[in-house]
Design a protein around this motif. Structure first.
Motif, PDB file in Angstrom:
ATOM      1  N   GLU A 151      -9.893  44.850   1.707  1.00  0.00           N
ATOM      2  CA  GLU A 151     -10.029  44.750   3.155  1.00  0.00           C
ATOM      3  C   GLU A 151      -9.262  45.850   3.878  1.00  0.00           C
ATOM      4  N   PHE A 177     -17.918  48.163   9.846  1.00  0.00           N
ATOM      5  CA  PHE A 177     -16.819  47.212   9.676  1.00  0.00           C
ATOM      6  C   PHE A 177     -17.347  45.780   9.603  1.00  0.00           C
ATOM      7  N   LEU A 178     -18.223  45.432  10.534  1.00  0.00           N
ATOM      8  CA  LEU A 178     -18.699  44.048  10.572  1.00  0.00           C
ATOM      9  C   LEU A 178     -19.514  43.703   9.332  1.00  0.00           C
ATOM     10  N   LEU A 181     -17.156  43.455   6.352  1.00  0.00           N
ATOM     11  CA  LEU A 181     -16.251  42.313   6.493  1.00  0.00           C
ATOM     12  C   LEU A 181     -17.015  41.011   6.281  1.00  0.00           C
ATOM     13  N   ALA A 182     -18.213  40.930   6.850  1.00  0.00           N
ATOM     14  CA  ALA A 182     -19.008  39.721   6.673  1.00  0.00           C
ATOM     15  C   ALA A 182     -19.224  39.456   5.183  1.00  0.00           C
ATOM     16  N   VAL A 185     -15.735  38.311   3.413  1.00  0.00           N
ATOM     17  CA  VAL A 185     -15.183  36.976   3.625  1.00  0.00           C
ATOM     18  C   VAL A 185     -15.850  35.969   2.678  1.00  0.00           C
ATOM     19  N   PHE A 186     -17.109  36.213   2.365  1.00  0.00           N
ATOM     20  CA  PHE A 186     -17.744  35.309   1.409  1.00  0.00           C
ATOM     21  C   PHE A 186     -17.180  35.531   0.007  1.00  0.00           C
ATOM     22  N   LEU A 188     -14.208  36.256  -0.482  1.00  0.00           N
ATOM     23  CA  LEU A 188     -12.939  35.518  -0.461  1.00  0.00           C
ATOM     24  C   LEU A 188     -13.162  34.044  -0.801  1.00  0.00           C
ATOM     25  N   LEU A 189     -14.198  33.458  -0.229  1.00  0.00           N
ATOM     26  CA  LEU A 189     -14.474  32.055  -0.540  1.00  0.00           C
ATOM     27  C   LEU A 189     -14.772  31.885  -2.029  1.00  0.00           C
TER      28      LEU A 189
ATOM     29  N   ILE B 404     -11.468  24.837   0.943  1.00  0.00           N
ATOM     30  CA  ILE B 404     -12.209  24.948  -0.318  1.00  0.00           C
ATOM     31  C   ILE B 404     -11.683  23.928  -1.323  1.00  0.00           C
ATOM     32  N   ALA B 420     -15.206  36.703  10.790  1.00  0.00           N
ATOM     33  CA  ALA B 420     -15.850  38.014  10.796  1.00  0.00           C
ATOM     34  C   ALA B 420     -16.365  38.346  12.187  1.00  0.00           C
TER      35      ALA B 420
END
Lengths: 601, 485
Positions: A151, A177-178, A181-182, A185-186, A188-189, B404, B420
């Motif tokens: 990141e 960036f968007l 980043l979008a 973040v997934f 990350l999950l 989670i 985001a």
């Protein structure tokens, strides 16, 4: 030796920390330099990247090519309450990418000396911070650390595009960036899900990538969903069709160095992620995603090539060619065999060299003419011969002419893909043909014919500085093209290991069954095998007769030794394909006879 | 019931006693100090928060109660008290010069802040409905006054009136909910309520559900959760900027403290119901806050909507409501105190006499003229957006990991998607700062106290991001008495 063990090298000397953080340290020092002393700033940035390059060289020269284990490892406690560590290490998958990054880092500083005229201090600070972020991604062996680098790297890239970019820089910067980043973040999950599943299974809540790869057991459903989360994160970065729309904008608007780094290194993080994480962590999902990913890759290859053909802006053309080439890499990786994956890995390096060089070429010509429209050029070969030679070599490397690096990678990928499906390979070949078409056409329109525009009559040829930063790239195009063996051999143990892992059934039921098998096997193998570098699961893939000491060198490269090393010369290529066709032993740990080991010998 | 009057354990309420004393002291000293030297009152109040902090420190790790179990000293209460005191100290630091500029350098300001802080401290420690309600009123009445502190300014007055009217309205709703709880169980003690509800098996009682909804509404107003958020943008915009920073952190954190304690201790009988209610509130709050923030042209309104969105993220921890979930709530609020007060402080930095400097456009080209200020703002924005290596990332990371772990995967997905999304509006300002040319000369109001506070907040935000270990351990430890053996 258990699979999670690592090799500490260089007597505990923290070389990876140095390689990663030298640029950041340089950036911090640079912050305190007066922004008006631009000469000092440039020189300092260059020295920092050169030092970094110098420090990264031992990673290659002292790399132990006999093992897939992590090397030069450093591990320290960091956030014990989360199970996050400061854990660095490299293997065959990452070592070449690191060298590519340090090389392109120095090149991108050198190529910016004239192009960037305002806010130079911030510019070089951004470049250096970016380099730390990128190196960290390849070097981190802890998911938490990895994600932080992943990141952090976005921010300087965002500034590079947004401050020093072209007319639509703001739009391109925020879109870049968007989008990324979008995706992340997934990712990350997905990482969190892995973390908790592994923690629940073993009681050891850790982000240790090596441990997770070797220990976590995932049901098919879990594999599917976490694969998907990782897929979104990496596919946007690669970028795969249909997530690619940020790429042309970012490339076109970014300054030359930004494009070079974007194409050369940033995109590789996506493919690296697939090889490093998706394949070994989610073998079943990887297998079942093959048709889907192959479809997207093939669409990417052909669509990227067709759109590239229709461009009248050189930079946009190169940007779309990236979409096409990265589709190729993905196709190779998801062939899920040694040839495909090592071809994909090598092609990542090749694409970094050739597309990086193409963007540099665009930058050189843009600095002179302040236009990137193909129609504004023509007949340049007569005016600027040195430039023409450089451009020609790069172009030929990009379209995969034998003797240059692109050919080796594409050939291996095709060999791998062919074993997976003839149809995929057929479509991929179409992509190669189209690739040759748009590049040659571009070259023809720009370099040949009569010099029609008066502005082109007196163009200056490449300066010494420009030749200096192009030279290493051109050199490696030849070196990899003519004698790729050292690069393939450095990849092989790790690639072979990953390919083995992707054949392993990772579901909990299978794991129970397998551990029983492994116990049996371990009892069967002679005690001396335990002292070898290769983990016990390798024992199955070892030719029966050479199980003694020192056998790991012979055993690890598996089919790749014959196919990848020798297949390059067209004469021995055909038998290699045939011999390598029977894929690797299905599941690790299952003893197999070894008739395919030394093909064509 | 026999009425006994045990001697209360004064040691447990030492921080509150000190704070009460100091707030009164500030009021008195204010009268004795000449008009030009009112800043000294501010420093006195600052010392007061630090002294209170010093008195809170020895209580760490203890778990006790006093005043017939009406007042608790436990990890949660102490952690929240540190958040309040930290926020108060920072807000006082950034106020010192601001009040001068606005021409309202009056000593009551600091006394009011201290009284509000006192209210919050008791809220976090209260284990009894009346205690909670009274301390909550102490907090909000002080903040009503603070919102309207710039009397000559119509927007400030409007903010105060709006906050006041809506505030008492929701306080009444909250009180109604409390009354229903008392009616159902015959006690005002939170622990006793929980026991009585279990014993009487009132889980399906409609009056209980109504009480739950009223409590959620009353406290939802304090934490600025959608749909109780209507006042937030107007109040933040109109209030003095340091006060906007203060109410975006302090009362919000206090609201979360009460919400967590009330629902977890008193209402475990209807855990699924309030879980669902908070889930819905959480998703609405995150999404609406972020979507509307994109459209703002006034930075205070943008930060107001952003603070709504952040309330939504924190609600994730309350929906999860296990040990790691609540630990993530306190962790997040701690980080949030740094980064959000930091962001508001940047607006104070732009404030000049006669110009509050609160248009987003005002930041155009800031990086050219004031690179360090731009870097500070960038750090706060990165942190608010949850991008490493900042504290905001650690906070969000912990919240999402709680979701989670407890299998609230969709909540986590919506959360990260929102996260985001939020980058868009934070980076819109970053873009103006870094990628646009300045439209005129930018003059910043740099005062030593403000610069010091900013430095503390930048370093704090980054330090938590790079080495969060002690903070995470503290947050986890603070939850242990509730969830531990």
């Amino acid at each position: 030796m258990t699979p999670t063990e690592i090799q500490h090298a260089l007597g505990g000397f923290p070389i990876l920390t140095l390689v990663t953080f030298i640029p950041l340290a340089g950036a911090i020092v640079l912050l305190f330099v007066n922004s008006r002393s631009t000469g000092l700033i440039k020189g300092f940035a260059l020295v920092v990247t050169l030092i970094d390059l110098a420090f990264s060289l031992p990673l290659y020269t002292r790399f132990d090519r006999t093992t897939h284990l992590m090397q030069f490892a450093e591990r320290h406690e960091w956030i014990p309450s989360l199970g996050a560590q400061y854990y660095l290490g490299i293997d065959g998958i990452s070592v070449l990418l690191i060298l590519l990054t340090t090389l392109l880092g120095a090149v991108s500083v050198l190529c910016s000396f004239k192009a960037i005229e305002e806010r130079q201090k911030e510019y070089y600070v951004s470049l250096l911070v970016l380099q730390t972020g990128m190196l960290g991604v390849f070097i981190a062996l802890d998911f938490f650390l990895f994600y932080i680098f992943w990141e952090v790297m976005l921010v300087p890239m965002y500034f590079l595009i947004g401050i020093w970019g072209g007319p639509r820089k703001l739009y391109a910067a925020i879109k870049f960036f968007l989008y990324t980043l979008a995706g992340s973040v997934f990712l990350l999950l997905g990482i969190l899900a892995l973390y908790f599943i592994h923690g629940g299974q073993t009681g050891d809540y850790t982000f240790d990538i090596v441990k997770l790869i070797y220990q976590v057991k995932l049901t098919t459903g879990q594999q599917f969903w976490i694969f998907l989360a990782f897929f979104v994160g990496f596919a946007i970065k690669v970028p795969m069709f249909p997530f690619h729309t940020w790429l042309p904008d970012a490339h076109v608007e970014a300054p030359t160095a930004g494009s070079v780094i974007l194409a050369g290194v940033l995109l590789k993080m996506g493919t690296y992620g697939f090889v490093r994480f998706n394949l070994p962590l989610f073998p079943q999902a990887s297998q079942s995603f093959v048709p889907f990913i192959a479809l997207l890759s093939i669409i990417g290859i052909i669509y990227g090539a067709l759109v590239a053909m229709a461009q009248d802006d050189i930079k946009k053309l190169v940007a779309y060619s990236s979409v096409s080439h990265l589709g190729f890499v993905m196709l190779g990786v998801f062939a899920l065999n040694v040839q495909g994956v090592s071809g994909g890995m090598l092609q990542m390096i090749n694409h970094g060299l050739s597309t990086g060089a193409l963007f540099l070429i665009v930058g050189i010509i843009y600095e002179r003419r302040h236009t990137r429209m193909i129609a504004d050029f023509g007949g340049l070969s007569k005016v600027i011969p040195v430039f023409t030679v450089i451009f020609a070599i790069t172009m030929l490397s990009s379209i995969g002419l034998p003797g240059l690096n692109g050919f080796v990678g594409e050939f291996l990928i095709l060999v791998g893909v062919f074993q997976r499906s003839i149809m995929y390979a057929a479509f991929a070949v179409v992509g190669i043909i189209l690739g040759a078409a748009y590049m040659l056409w571009l070259f023809q329109r720009m370099m040949f014919g009569a010099v029609e525009k008066a502005e082109n009559q007196n163009l200056r040829d490449c300066t010494a500085r420009e030749v200096i930063y192009m030279l290493p790239l051109l050199l490696f195009m030849f070196v990899i093209g003519i004698y790729p063996k050292p690069y393939l051999s450095i990849l092989e143990p790790s690639v072979a290991n990953i390919v083995r892992q992707v054949q392993v059934d990772r579901t909990p039921q299978a794991a129970a069954q397998k551990s029983a098998e492994r116990d049996m096997l371990q009892r069967a193998v002679s005690p001396s095998a335990a002292q070898e570098q290769a983990p016990s699961r390798l024992a199955g893939a070892r030719p029966a007769g050479v199980a003694g000491a020192g056998a790991s060198k012979a055993a690890v490269p598996v089919a790749g030794d014959g196919a990848t090393g020798d297949a390059i010369s067209p004469s021995s290529g055909a038998p290699a394909v045939a011999a390598a066709a029977p894929s690797l032993p299905a599941a690790a740990g299952v003893p197999q006879p070894a008739p395919h080991r030394q093909p064509g010998r | 019931m026999e009425l006994t009057l045990p001697i209360p354990n004064l040691r447990a309420i030492m921080p509150e006693l000190v704070m009460t004393f100091w707030a009164c002291l500030v009021l008195v000293v204010d009268v004795l100090i000449s008009k030009e030297r009112k800043t000294w009152v501010g420093y006195l109040a600052l010392v007061g928060t630090l002294v209170t902090m010093a008195f809170t420190l020895p209580l760490l790790g203890t778990r006790t109660s006093t005043f017939s179990n009406m007042f608790l000293v436990d990890g949660v209460a102490l952690f929240f008290k540190f958040i309040f005191l930290l926020a108060t100290a920072l807000v006082i630091l950034v106020s010192l010069r601001y009040l001068d500029i606005e021409g309202v350098n009056l000593g009551e300001y600091y006394a009011m802040i201290l009284f509000a802080t006192l209210g919050m401290m008791i809220m976090a420690a209260g284990n009894e409905l009346i205690t909670i309600y009274l301390s909550l009123e102490l907090m909000v009445i002080s903040t009503y006054v603070l919102c309207g502190f710039i009397r000559r300014d119509r927007r400030s007055t409007e903010a105060a009136v709006k906050y006041f009217l809506l505030g008492i309205f929701t306080s009444a709703i909250l009180l109604y909910g409390m009354a229903l709880l008392y009616g159902l169980t015959g006690t005002t003690n939170l622990t006793e309520i929980g026991r009585a509800l279990q014993a009487k098996n009132l889980g399906a009682n409609p009056a209980l559900l109504l009480a739950m909804i009223f409590l959620a509404a009353g406290l939802g107003f304090k934490v600025a959760a959608v749909p109780f958020h209507m006042y937030v943008p107007d109040v933040y915009e109109g209030s003095p900027t340091p006060i906007a920073a203060f109410i975006s952190v302090g009362p919000k954190a206090a609201g979360f403290a009460v919400l967590a304690r009330l629902f977890l201790v008193s209402l475990p009988a209807i855990r699924p119901q309030w879980g669902t209610l908070l889930w819905v509130l959480c998703v609405m709050t995150m999404t609406l806050g972020n979507l509307v923030a994109m459209k703002q042209s006034n930075i205070k309104r943008m930060l107001a909507y952003s603070s709504i969105a952040h309330a939504g993220y924190v609600l994730i921890g309350l929906v999860v409501a296990n040990e790691i979930g609540l630990a993530s709530v306190v962790l997040y609020m701690f980080v949030y105190a740094f980064m959000n007060i930091g962001a508001f402080s940047m607006v104070i930095l732009m404030c000049k006499r006669g110009d509050r400097g609160e248009r987003i456009e005002d930041f155009r080209g800031l990086a050219r003229s004031h690179p360090w200020a731009a870097i500070a703002f960038l750090v706060f924005f990165l942190s608010l957006a949850g991008i490493p290596p900042t504290g905001g990332f650690i906070g969000k990371f912990y919240l999402f990991s709680a979701a989670i772990q407890a299998n609230y995967v969709w909540l986590a997905v919506i959360g990260v998607a929102n996260s985001a999304l939020s980058v868009y509006y934070y980076f819109r300002v970053t873009m103006l700062m870094y990628m646009s040319d300045p439209s005129g000369e930018i003059r910043l109001t740099l005062s030593p106290s403000l610069v010091f506070a900013l430095a503390v907040m930048v370093i704090g935000t980054l330090a938590i991001g790079l080495y969060p270990s002690p903070l995470i351990a503290a947050a986890r430890a603070s939850m242990a008495p509730i969830f531990g053996p």
